[in-house]
Write a protein that holds these residues in place. Structure first.
Motif, mmCIF file in Angstrom:
data_model
loop_
_atom_site.group_PDB
_atom_site.id
_atom_site.type_symbol
_atom_site.label_atom_id
_atom_site.label_comp_id
_atom_site.label_asym_id
_atom_site.label_seq_id
_atom_site.Cartn_x
_atom_site.Cartn_y
_atom_site.Cartn_z
ATOM 1 N N GLY A 18 -10.720 1.368 2.902
ATOM 2 C CA GLY A 18 -10.160 1.042 1.587
ATOM 3 C C GLY A 18 -8.652 0.872 1.568
ATOM 4 O O GLY A 18 -8.045 0.300 2.485
ATOM 5 N N ASN A 37 -5.751 9.730 9.321
ATOM 6 C CA ASN A 37 -6.689 10.822 9.010
ATOM 7 C C ASN A 37 -7.843 10.295 8.184
ATOM 8 O O ASN A 37 -7.629 9.546 7.227
ATOM 9 C CB ASN A 37 -5.978 11.931 8.213
ATOM 10 C CG ASN A 37 -6.977 12.780 7.437
ATOM 11 O OD1 ASN A 37 -7.250 12.542 6.254
ATOM 12 N ND2 ASN A 37 -7.581 13.738 8.100
ATOM 13 N N ALA A 101 -6.474 10.477 0.473
ATOM 14 C CA ALA A 101 -7.922 10.764 0.532
ATOM 15 C C ALA A 101 -8.479 11.012 -0.859
ATOM 16 O O ALA A 101 -7.847 11.671 -1.686
ATOM 17 C CB ALA A 101 -8.171 11.989 1.412
ATOM 18 N N PRO A 194 -2.550 2.880 -7.688
ATOM 19 C CA PRO A 194 -3.031 1.609 -7.130
ATOM 20 C C PRO A 194 -4.205 1.054 -7.927
ATOM 21 O O PRO A 194 -4.773 1.741 -8.779
ATOM 22 C CB PRO A 194 -3.514 2.032 -5.740
ATOM 23 C CG PRO A 194 -4.033 3.422 -5.950
ATOM 24 C CD PRO A 194 -3.238 4.034 -7.073
ATOM 25 N N THR A 201 -14.473 1.437 -6.622
ATOM 26 C CA THR A 201 -14.498 0.695 -7.882
ATOM 27 C C THR A 201 -15.726 -0.209 -7.991
ATOM 28 O O THR A 201 -15.905 -0.875 -9.011
ATOM 29 C CB THR A 201 -13.223 -0.175 -8.031
ATOM 30 O OG1 THR A 201 -13.078 -0.946 -6.842
ATOM 31 C CG2 THR A 201 -11.993 0.660 -8.254
HETATM 32 N N1 LIG Z 1 -9.732 1.656 -5.651
HETATM 33 C C1 LIG Z 1 -8.964 1.760 -6.731
HETATM 34 O O1 LIG Z 1 -8.852 0.821 -7.559
HETATM 35 C C2 LIG Z 1 -8.182 3.021 -6.989
HETATM 36 C C3 LIG Z 1 -7.537 3.154 -8.247
HETATM 37 C C4 LIG Z 1 -6.770 4.278 -8.492
HETATM 38 C C5 LIG Z 1 -6.644 5.256 -7.507
HETATM 39 N N2 LIG Z 1 -7.289 5.115 -6.308
HETATM 40 C C6 LIG Z 1 -7.104 6.169 -5.309
HETATM 41 O O2 LIG Z 1 -6.754 5.582 -4.069
HETATM 42 C C7 LIG Z 1 -7.250 6.408 -3.005
HETATM 43 C C8 LIG Z 1 -8.078 5.557 -2.032
HETATM 44 O O3 LIG Z 1 -9.185 5.024 -2.744
HETATM 45 P P1 LIG Z 1 -10.145 3.886 -2.155
HETATM 46 O O4 LIG Z 1 -10.547 3.060 -3.315
HETATM 47 O O5 LIG Z 1 -9.516 3.267 -0.969
HETATM 48 O O6 LIG Z 1 -11.409 4.787 -1.733
HETATM 49 P P2 LIG Z 1 -12.333 4.780 -0.398
HETATM 50 O O7 LIG Z 1 -13.522 5.579 -0.750
HETATM 51 O O8 LIG Z 1 -12.518 3.381 0.082
HETATM 52 O O9 LIG Z 1 -11.454 5.553 0.677
HETATM 53 C C9 LIG Z 1 -11.204 6.940 0.578
HETATM 54 C C10 LIG Z 1 -11.236 7.529 1.984
HETATM 55 O O10 LIG Z 1 -10.896 8.928 1.870
HETATM 56 C C11 LIG Z 1 -11.701 9.636 2.815
HETATM 57 N N3 LIG Z 1 -11.819 11.036 2.373
HETATM 58 C C12 LIG Z 1 -12.446 11.473 1.262
HETATM 59 N N4 LIG Z 1 -12.393 12.813 1.194
HETATM 60 C C13 LIG Z 1 -11.714 13.229 2.279
HETATM 61 C C14 LIG Z 1 -11.295 14.500 2.733
HETATM 62 N N5 LIG Z 1 -11.625 15.613 2.067
HETATM 63 N N6 LIG Z 1 -10.566 14.582 3.872
HETATM 64 C C15 LIG Z 1 -10.237 13.446 4.559
HETATM 65 N N7 LIG Z 1 -10.633 12.227 4.184
HETATM 66 C C16 LIG Z 1 -11.339 12.104 3.049
HETATM 67 C C17 LIG Z 1 -13.027 8.911 2.798
HETATM 68 O O11 LIG Z 1 -13.790 9.170 3.972
HETATM 69 C C18 LIG Z 1 -12.606 7.446 2.641
HETATM 70 O O12 LIG Z 1 -12.525 6.786 3.891
HETATM 71 C C19 LIG Z 1 -8.032 7.534 -3.668
HETATM 72 O O13 LIG Z 1 -7.202 8.673 -3.804
HETATM 73 C C20 LIG Z 1 -8.356 6.965 -5.030
HETATM 74 O O14 LIG Z 1 -8.581 7.976 -5.970
HETATM 75 C C21 LIG Z 1 -8.062 4.018 -6.038
#
Ligand SMILES: NC(=O)c1ccc[n+]([C@@H]2O[C@H](COP(=O)([O-])OP(=O)(O)OC[C@H]3O[C@@H](n4cnc5c(N)ncnc54)[C@H](O)[C@@H]3O)[C@@H](O)[C@H]2O)c1
Length: 304
Positions: A18, A37, A101, A194, A201
């Motif tokens: 992601g 990580n 994460a 972000p 999502t």
């Molecule tokens: N996608 C969006 O539009 C969006 C919007 C606002 C905030 N965010 C934030 O951005 C960040 C990344 O989101 P994403 O959409 O890429 O999600 P994603 O699920 O694609 O990636 C998150 C990653 O975090 C890892 N992870 C989860 N728990 C963990 C832990 N305890 N220890 C180590 N690794 C761990 C997962 O294995 C995964 O690879 C998150 O904090 C999310 O809340 C995302």
């Protein structure tokens, strides 16, 4: 490849997939050595898998960059310490800690189980603490460093996400406090909000409904493209020496858009020498502080 971060070492939690993967690749492309990580968990935090982190490390190395994998879970203090240790053991220093994460366990508040609350707070809010604390012990000694917190528009409130919204709002307070603790040591701490299309999502029901409407020949507005790697340039900029003047701020970034949030300010105040009575407030508040307020949840029908 650029060289704005040449000689620096970054750690990015949850960067096996992601948006975090985008941060890791972009930091490496600017010359930083990166600790990737990722515990490789499912969206709800269950399970574990070393492959996501290992794959991103391989990608960075293939592109000519430096990277090391770490598979620790950020929910424990030992997890945060192990990420910093990987940076020190592999590259001899640490300059940048990105707390990315994240997991989701959405429920309406009346159905939210204690374990769903605890799990989400543990990854997001405690995860920020475990990794930031470990990084700050190094940053304080070396008198430099960059900390990035990752929040969400959900921090302003989102139905079905009391755990996530609480954690993401907590991260904003946490980062502002870290900025004040660490500024005197040449360290900045900022938060990014972000937006991107990732598994977090994805909404299969909405996507299926959209596909069905298109198949029926209905006119459907095109979906805005929000690539996970498009948040990274703002994050990389905040990690450079050039951004030393940006501290304790909340920024947003997604495809083609960047922005900065106003810090929370008092909207209106009323003062009085002694204290207010409830009767006075019942009379004054509707005409002053909350004049014209309409309860928006659920949304009201527009006035005819
Ligand atoms: N996608 C969006 O539009 C969006 C919007 C606002 C905030 N965010 C934030 O951005 C960040 C990344 O989101 P994403 O959409 O890429 O999600 P994603 O699920 O694609 O990636 C998150 C990653 O975090 C890892 N992870 C989860 N728990 C963990 C832990 N305890 N220890 C180590 N690794 C761990 C997962 O294995 C995964 O690879 C998150 O904090 C999310 O809340 C995302």
């Amino acid at each position: 490849m650029g060289n704005r971060l040449a000689g620096k070492v970054a750690a990015v939690t949850g960067s096996g997939r992601g948006i975090g993967r985008g941060y890791a690749l972009a930091l490496a492309a600017e010359g930083a050595a990166v600790v990737v990580n990722d515990a490789g968990v499912a969206l709800d935090g269950s399970g574990s898998d070393q492959r996501p982190a290992d794959q991103v490390v391989a990608e960075i190395k293939k592109a000519g960059g430096k990277a090391a994998a770490n598979h620790a879970n950020v929910t424990t203090m030992a997890g945060g310490e192990s990420i910093v240790k990987t940076a020190l053991d592999s590259f001899g220093r640490l300059d940048i800690m990105v707390n990315n994460a994240g997991i989701l366990r959405d429920r309406m508040v009346f159905n939210m189980a204690e374990e769903d609350w605890d799990a989400v707070i543990a990854v997001h809010l405690k995860g920020h603490f475990s990794c930031t604390k470990a990084a700050c012990t190094v940053f304080r000694q070396q008198r430099s460093g960059r900390i990035i917190g990752i929040s969400s528009p959900a921090a302003m409130g989102n139905a079905g996400q009391t755990n996530y919204a609480g954690a993401k709002a907590g991260i904003l307070g946490f980062i502002r406090a870290v900025a004040r603790d660490m500024g005197r040591y040449g360290v900045t701490a900022n938060a990014i909000i972000p937006l991107a299309t990732t598994r977090m999502t994805a909404n299969p029901e909405m996507e299926a409904a959209r596909a069905a409407r298109i198949a029926r020949g209905e006119k459907v507005a095109p979906q805005p493209e929000r690539r996970p790697e498009d948040v990274a340039p703002m994050l990389v900029y905040l990690c450079t020496d050039e951004a030393a003047n940006v501290n304790g701020q909340i920024l947003t970034a997604f495809t083609g858009m960047i922005g900065i949030y106003e810090q929370e300010v008092l909207m209106k105040t009323l003062r009085k020498k002694d204290n207010w009575t409830v009767d006075e407030l019942a009379r004054l508040v509707p005409k002053t502080l909350c004049e014209g307020f309409v309860n928006q949840w659920p949304p009201q029908a527009p006035k005819q």
